[in-house]
Design an enzyme around this catalytic site. Structure first.
Site, PDB file in Angstrom:
ATOM      1  N   HIS A 166       0.823  -1.217   0.000  1.00 21.36           N
ATOM      2  CA  HIS A 166       0.000   0.000   0.000  1.00 21.36           C
ATOM      3  C   HIS A 166       0.856   1.266   0.000  1.00 21.36           C
ATOM      4  CE1 HIS A 166      -3.519   2.419   0.514  1.00 21.36           C
ATOM      5  NE2 HIS A 166      -4.277   1.442   0.976  1.00 21.36           N
ATOM      6  N   ASP A 382      -9.167  -4.597 -18.350  1.00 21.14           N
ATOM      7  CA  ASP A 382      -9.436  -5.480 -19.487  1.00 21.14           C
ATOM      8  C   ASP A 382      -8.111  -5.816 -20.157  1.00 21.14           C
ATOM      9  OD1 ASP A 382     -10.250  -6.784 -21.767  1.00 21.14           O
ATOM     10  OD2 ASP A 382     -11.541  -5.173 -22.505  1.00 21.14           O
TER      11      ASP A 382
END
Length: 439
Positions: A166, A382
């Protein structure tokens, strides 16, 4: 019945071309990046069905396509190919060394189809650790910004298992990076959003003298996953609009119901007992006009490609009796009031006008921490086979009551609540309260 996953190849994927900095250059992180609590691993599974590749042309295996695209994306996002190094102040003084050593990448194959394992819907029929990358040799996991595993299934579907630190990026930043990998995988010459480092633009107010490290009590928290129907969510939104004349989001409704259900399940002895809710709000829009902050651009996220940590912890504190007795619209109102304070609270923090550091959190059983995974960009990634059917995050820790708001697998609608927030004594009541929302 067990389903075997075999890891077939492991390697570090380096940037596919020369990167801007010289080898060994150190990049400074922002004061938010260096919050000690952010030096942890964020783990998630991204499930892609067996749909044919877009464009209709035959393609190599998803693992090979994604590995090649990752190498290209690491040219633009070269810090992800480096390593974290700590200064004399430990993790709170971390920087990124641009070594170009690369991200850890694992290829794997599953001896079954996605249908055989119920599309990897809850509960998982394959252990999460089999679908996430195993440890890279010679480097501590917390020093390695990114690890990835692509597991191919017999049906043509695949799962991308991600582990990131993170400290490098918040959820929006990580989603932006993953979409860049997808852009290259689909044949684009460059990512749709150009990355911007600009960590120096984040405010750096003088820190208060550090107090003692927080005492982390470990709880026996249990997992609960539940779906809220779109119809029930829309009814709650309508009730809030009728009461206030204002609109609210699906996230508002989902966390309101989760917080209320948990508060009721706790059965605190005094209605005046305080309960706490905390969620992390994007503050990119509040940085506009700040020195060194890049101007927004089409397709950006409010920061023209900034992918570092840029958020503020929003806290809601209320008496347990008030949370229990209110309708969902009333609890939504409490959350919306806290959101409305965000610009002023963030501005005060930026000029050190605070008595307690809002980024130093307290982890107690009466506190619930919520994260929204529906707007980070992961559901739009995608690689050439269409977006994922669903995403499963694993941001759970035994000292921290957590609820994650996500989306159920397509074609389902509504919201999915993934929690680890109650112990055994409160588990049945919590489940019943969540279930009652859809009645």
């Amino acid at each position: 019945m067990g389903f075997a996953v075999v890891r077939t190849n492991r390697e570090f994927v380096r940037p596919s071309a020369a990167t801007p900095p010289s080898s060994g250059e150190l990049l400074e992180l922002s004061i938010i990046d260096r919050v000690v609590g952010l030096r942890h691993l964020v783990r998630s599974l991204h499930i892609f069905s067996a749909a044919a590749p877009s464009g209709g042309d035959a393609k190599p295996s998803p693992a090979r396509v994604i590995k090649e695209a990752l190498g290209k994306a690491l040219v633009d996002y070269y810090p992800f190919a480096g390593r974290f190094v700590d200064g004399g102040g430990g993790p709170g003084s971390a920087r990124v060394e641009c070594t170009g050593e690369g991200a850890w990448f694992v290829e794997a194959a599953a001896g079954c189809s996605l249908d055989d394992v119920n599309g990897l819907d809850h509960p998982l029929m394959i252990p999460e650790d089999d679908l996430l990358p195993d440890a890279a040799p010679g480097v501590h996991p917390l020093d390695l910004p990114l690890m990835m595993q692509v597991t191919e299934f017999s049906c043509g579907g695949f799962v991308v298992g991600l582990i990131s630190v993170h400290t490098m990026a918040d959820g929006l930043g990580a989603g932006q990076f993953i979409n860049a990998v997808g852009d290259y995988a689909r044949g684009l010459d460059r990512p749709r959003v150009s990355p911007v480092w600009a960590r120096e633009a984040i405010p750096s107010p003088p820190k208060l003298p550090p107090g003692p490290p927080p005492e982390l009590k470990m709880f026996q928290l249990r997992h609960v996953t539940a779906d809220l129907s779109l119809d029930s969510i829309n009814k709650a939104k309508s009730a809030y609009f009728a009461a206030t004349g204002h609109r609210c989001s699906t996230f508002d409704v989902a966390i309101a119901k989760t917080w209320q259900a948990r508060t009721r399940a706790l059965r605190l002895p005094e209605p005046t007992s305080r309960v706490n809710l905390c969620f992390f709000a994007n503050t990119r829009h509040l940085m506009a006009g700040a020195a060194a902050w890049p101007a927004p651009a089409a397709g950006g996220n409010g920061g023209n490609g900034f992918y570092g940590n840029c958020f503020y912890p929003v806290s809601v504190v209320a008496e347990s009796g008030a949370v229990e007795a209110a309708d969902v619209a009333g609890v939504v109102g409490m959350i919306r009031e806290a959101k409305a304070r965000l610009p002023a609270d963030f501005a005060r923090w930026a000029v050190a006008d605070f008595r307690e550091d809002p980024y130093e959190l307290s982890f107690t059983y009466d506190s619930l921490f919520v994260s929204d995974w529906t707007r980070l960009g992961f559901l739009e990634a995608d690689y050439g086979w269409g977006p994922p059917s669903h995403v499963i995050p694993f941001a759970y820790y035994p000292f921290m009551a957590v609820a994650i708001i996500g989306a159920p697998p397509v074609p389902k609608t509504g919201a999915r609540i993934m929690t680890q927030c109650v112990e055994d004594d409160h588990l049945p009541a919590f489940k019943e309260e969540i279930k009652a929302f859809d009645k």
